[in-house]
Design an enzyme around this catalytic site. Structure first.
Site, PDB file in Angstrom:
ATOM      1  N   ARG A 125      69.126  20.452  16.034  1.00  0.00           N
ATOM      2  CA  ARG A 125      67.747  20.031  15.751  1.00  0.00           C
ATOM      3  C   ARG A 125      67.573  19.377  14.382  1.00  0.00           C
ATOM      4  O   ARG A 125      66.466  19.258  13.880  1.00  0.00           O
ATOM      5  CB  ARG A 125      66.770  21.191  15.914  1.00  0.00           C
ATOM      6  CG  ARG A 125      66.702  21.746  17.330  1.00  0.00           C
ATOM      7  CD  ARG A 125      65.516  22.690  17.484  1.00  0.00           C
ATOM      8  NE  ARG A 125      65.419  23.151  18.866  1.00  0.00           N
ATOM      9  CZ  ARG A 125      65.976  24.269  19.326  1.00  0.00           C
ATOM     10  NH1 ARG A 125      66.681  25.035  18.501  1.00  0.00           N
ATOM     11  NH2 ARG A 125      65.826  24.627  20.578  1.00  0.00           N
ATOM     12  N   LYS A 146      65.287   5.160   9.907  1.00  0.00           N
ATOM     13  CA  LYS A 146      65.308   4.805  11.333  1.00  0.00           C
ATOM     14  C   LYS A 146      66.731   4.950  11.835  1.00  0.00           C
ATOM     15  O   LYS A 146      67.644   4.278  11.354  1.00  0.00           O
ATOM     16  CB  LYS A 146      64.852   3.355  11.535  1.00  0.00           C
ATOM     17  CG  LYS A 146      63.373   3.144  11.630  1.00  0.00           C
ATOM     18  CD  LYS A 146      63.130   1.688  12.024  1.00  0.00           C
ATOM     19  CE  LYS A 146      61.673   1.398  12.269  1.00  0.00           C
ATOM     20  NZ  LYS A 146      61.486  -0.011  12.699  1.00  0.00           N
ATOM     21  N   GLU A 188      68.954 -10.256   6.357  1.00  0.00           N
ATOM     22  CA  GLU A 188      67.991  -9.218   5.991  1.00  0.00           C
ATOM     23  C   GLU A 188      67.505  -9.378   4.546  1.00  0.00           C
ATOM     24  O   GLU A 188      66.347  -9.078   4.232  1.00  0.00           O
ATOM     25  CB  GLU A 188      68.600  -7.827   6.190  1.00  0.00           C
ATOM     26  CG  GLU A 188      68.854  -7.440   7.636  1.00  0.00           C
ATOM     27  CD  GLU A 188      67.593  -7.011   8.389  1.00  0.00           C
ATOM     28  OE1 GLU A 188      66.487  -7.202   7.866  1.00  0.00           O
ATOM     29  OE2 GLU A 188      67.735  -6.492   9.518  1.00  0.00           O
ATOM     30  N   LYS A 230      61.999  -2.710   0.814  1.00  0.00           N
ATOM     31  CA  LYS A 230      62.069  -1.759   1.922  1.00  0.00           C
ATOM     32  C   LYS A 230      61.557  -0.382   1.498  1.00  0.00           C
ATOM     33  O   LYS A 230      60.770   0.258   2.214  1.00  0.00           O
ATOM     34  CB  LYS A 230      63.524  -1.657   2.407  1.00  0.00           C
ATOM     35  CG  LYS A 230      63.775  -0.710   3.589  1.00  0.00           C
ATOM     36  CD  LYS A 230      63.383  -1.340   4.884  1.00  0.00           C
ATOM     37  CE  LYS A 230      63.705  -0.462   6.091  1.00  0.00           C
ATOM     38  NZ  LYS A 230      65.099  -0.587   6.551  1.00  0.00           N
ATOM     39  N   GLU A 240      56.140   3.916  10.826  1.00  0.00           N
ATOM     40  CA  GLU A 240      55.729   2.626  11.390  1.00  0.00           C
ATOM     41  C   GLU A 240      54.410   2.693  12.150  1.00  0.00           C
ATOM     42  O   GLU A 240      54.302   2.275  13.306  1.00  0.00           O
ATOM     43  CB  GLU A 240      56.843   2.063  12.288  1.00  0.00           C
ATOM     44  CG  GLU A 240      56.727   0.557  12.498  1.00  0.00           C
ATOM     45  CD  GLU A 240      57.949  -0.056  13.157  1.00  0.00           C
ATOM     46  OE1 GLU A 240      57.772  -0.745  14.154  1.00  0.00           O
ATOM     47  OE2 GLU A 240      59.067   0.176  12.656  1.00  0.00           O
ATOM     48  N   ARG A 244      54.795  -0.833   7.937  1.00  0.00           N
ATOM     49  CA  ARG A 244      56.247  -0.885   8.119  1.00  0.00           C
ATOM     50  C   ARG A 244      56.643  -1.861   9.223  1.00  0.00           C
ATOM     51  O   ARG A 244      57.756  -2.407   9.206  1.00  0.00           O
ATOM     52  CB  ARG A 244      56.799   0.517   8.415  1.00  0.00           C
ATOM     53  CG  ARG A 244      58.313   0.524   8.536  1.00  0.00           C
ATOM     54  CD  ARG A 244      58.919   1.901   8.480  1.00  0.00           C
ATOM     55  NE  ARG A 244      60.362   1.819   8.617  1.00  0.00           N
ATOM     56  CZ  ARG A 244      61.207   2.819   8.410  1.00  0.00           C
ATOM     57  NH1 ARG A 244      60.748   3.996   8.020  1.00  0.00           N
ATOM     58  NH2 ARG A 244      62.499   2.663   8.569  1.00  0.00           N
ATOM     59  N   ASN A 248      59.817  -5.969  10.714  1.00  0.00           N
ATOM     60  CA  ASN A 248      60.426  -6.408  11.975  1.00  0.00           C
ATOM     61  C   ASN A 248      60.352  -7.919  12.190  1.00  0.00           C
ATOM     62  O   ASN A 248      60.566  -8.387  13.310  1.00  0.00           O
ATOM     63  CB  ASN A 248      59.750  -5.696  13.151  1.00  0.00           C
ATOM     64  CG  ASN A 248      60.020  -4.204  13.144  1.00  0.00           C
ATOM     65  OD1 ASN A 248      61.151  -3.765  12.956  1.00  0.00           O
ATOM     66  ND2 ASN A 248      58.973  -3.416  13.325  1.00  0.00           N
ATOM     67  N   HIS A 251      62.731  -9.611  14.616  1.00  0.00           N
ATOM     68  CA  HIS A 251      63.493  -8.600  15.338  1.00  0.00           C
ATOM     69  C   HIS A 251      63.158  -8.506  16.822  1.00  0.00           C
ATOM     70  O   HIS A 251      64.010  -8.121  17.617  1.00  0.00           O
ATOM     71  CB  HIS A 251      63.313  -7.233  14.674  1.00  0.00           C
ATOM     72  CG  HIS A 251      64.095  -7.073  13.408  1.00  0.00           C
ATOM     73  ND1 HIS A 251      63.924  -7.910  12.317  1.00  0.00           N
ATOM     74  CD2 HIS A 251      65.064  -6.186  13.052  1.00  0.00           C
ATOM     75  CE1 HIS A 251      64.752  -7.530  11.357  1.00  0.00           C
ATOM     76  NE2 HIS A 251      65.451  -6.495  11.776  1.00  0.00           N
ATOM     77  N   HIS A 255      66.383  -8.676  18.879  1.00  0.00           N
ATOM     78  CA  HIS A 255      66.850  -7.552  19.697  1.00  0.00           C
ATOM     79  C   HIS A 255      67.019  -7.967  21.160  1.00  0.00           C
ATOM     80  O   HIS A 255      67.919  -7.487  21.855  1.00  0.00           O
ATOM     81  CB  HIS A 255      65.874  -6.385  19.603  1.00  0.00           C
ATOM     82  CG  HIS A 255      65.960  -5.651  18.302  1.00  0.00           C
ATOM     83  ND1 HIS A 255      65.082  -4.652  17.959  1.00  0.00           N
ATOM     84  CD2 HIS A 255      66.830  -5.753  17.262  1.00  0.00           C
ATOM     85  CE1 HIS A 255      65.397  -4.174  16.763  1.00  0.00           C
ATOM     86  NE2 HIS A 255      66.445  -4.827  16.322  1.00  0.00           N
ATOM     87  N   HIS A 268      73.774  -8.695  14.502  1.00  0.00           N
ATOM     88  CA  HIS A 268      72.359  -8.444  14.256  1.00  0.00           C
ATOM     89  C   HIS A 268      71.752  -9.483  13.319  1.00  0.00           C
ATOM     90  O   HIS A 268      70.657 -10.012  13.576  1.00  0.00           O
ATOM     91  CB  HIS A 268      72.179  -7.042  13.678  1.00  0.00           C
ATOM     92  CG  HIS A 268      70.754  -6.689  13.396  1.00  0.00           C
ATOM     93  ND1 HIS A 268      69.803  -6.578  14.389  1.00  0.00           N
ATOM     94  CD2 HIS A 268      70.098  -6.444  12.230  1.00  0.00           C
ATOM     95  CE1 HIS A 268      68.632  -6.266  13.850  1.00  0.00           C
ATOM     96  NE2 HIS A 268      68.785  -6.183  12.543  1.00  0.00           N
TER      97      HIS A 268
END
Length: 366
Positions: A125, A146, A188, A230, A240, A244, A248, A251, A255, A268
């Site tokens: 956990r 993330k 990035e 960031k 997010e 935030r 993206n 992205h 993606h 990426h």
């Protein structure tokens, strides 16, 4: 040895980003400062490329400091962010005797960081993990918590928010990167300027040649600036819910490209480079962006040897379908991050899908 430290401000879960050359040698001290005891059992996750350069060095300095560590080496590449590899590392963590006081170290790029973080987030956990990025691209992914693995139908659809205890960024590792990976990382870096700081974009244009040659002083400045952007945004919006999402930019397109090509054609950085150009084109088409945003976006990305045009023979309709499976889609409605100007972006909802398809079709025909 000189290094810079930034802080991601998250109250009791705040953590430092330490940036500088030769920091792997200082890893035990930095781990202890972050609260990872030398009595903790550690698991280092890395990939086959990075292992050959840095794994033994890290194991040795940890052993000298009294840490007990084992290693798990995965294949390099996005394909390792899978349920099968996740299960394998979970098994190795159990066999190594990791408990709730243990920590998992991510030694590598964004793939290793995402995968390792998700293992740490879900093992018993949630246990501690540490980011030790070795790529330029990971200056973005190592910050913010993330963590995720991929599903064949979409990237990062299985994940969590799980902040590291510390990010230890040894910039000397960047000198062993292939140039394609260097370019991917600059995607990035450029993104951080495009979303929030036109002056940073000016600086990236001015110093492109020296940065491409990995000038140590300028590279450290670029990484620090990107991490600072960031960190500031994550501190304001960890999960997010608002600001935030601006990170993206490019992205949602990118993606989709990665998922449709089974994570084996574009890396990426390349995918989001093309995605940022498409976002700028859409923004100009809907009247959001001022004239010239697309042209300048493409120009700065080309300075860093990144692709800016449509990837191969991907059908626009298939790309749109994949975009609708993106995490930022709500109720089947696309939400795209689009530029208003260089250094200023916003989330735009309910864009006419025909406009998006038209822009993509024009790219294919071109």
């Amino acid at each position: 040895m000189k290094h810079e430290t930034l802080t991601v401000e998250l109250g009791e879960r705040s953590y430092p980003i330490v940036i500088g050359e030769g920091l792997l040698q200082q890893a035990p001290k930095l781990l202890q400062q972050a609260g990872v005891s030398s009595k903790s059992q550690l698991l280092i996750v890395t990939d086959e490329h990075v292992a050959g350069h840095y794994l033994q060095q890290l194991l040795d300095v940890l052993a000298v400091a009294g840490y007990r560590a084992t290693a798990s080496v995965v294949a390099a590449g996005e394909q390792s962010k899978s349920l099968a590899v996740y299960e394998r590392i979970m098994t190795e963590a159990i066999q190594a005797g990791l408990d709730r006081k243990s920590a998992i170290l991510a030694l590598g790029g964004g793939v290793v960081g995402d995968l390792t973080g998700f293992v740490a987030a879900t093992y018993m956990r949630g246990i501690d993990f540490v980011q030790l990025p070795t790529t330029l691209l990971a200056h973005d992914s190592s910050v913010g918590g993330k963590v995720a693995i991929n599903h064949p139908l979409g990237k990062n659809l299985i994940g969590a928010f799980h902040q590291p205890r510390v990010v230890i960024y040894d910039t000397s590792a960047l000198h062993s990167l292939p140039k394609r990976e260097v370019a991917a990382g600059f995607a990035e870096v450029v993104k951080h300027g495009l979303i929030s700081d036109e002056a940073f974009v000016d600086w990236l244009e001015e110093h492109a040649d020296r940065l491409w040659d990995l000038d140590s002083e300028l590279l450290a400045k670029a990484i620090q600036r990107g991490c600072a952007v960031k960190a500031a945004i994550v501190s304001e919006d960890e999960t997010e819910q608002g600001q935030r999402a601006l990170l993206n930019l490019g992205h949602t397109f990118g993606h989709a490209f990665e998922a449709l090509s089974a994570y084996s054609v574009l890396n990426h950085g390349e995918a989001i480079s093309i995605g940022m150009c498409l976002a700028a084109k859409v923004a100009e088409r809907v009247g959001l962006a001022e004239k010239g945003v697309y042209e300048r976006t493409e120009k700065v990305l080309r300075l860093y040897h990144l692709p800016t045009k449509w990837p191969g023979d991907l059908p626009p309709e298939a790309v749109l379908d994949a975009m609708k499976r993106d995490k930022k889609t709500v109720g089947g409605k696309l939400a795209l991050v689009l530029p208003r100007a260089i250094g200023q972006v916003e989330v735009v909802k309910d864009i006419d899908e025909e406009i998006i398809l038209t822009v993509m079709r024009e790219e294919v025909e071109a």
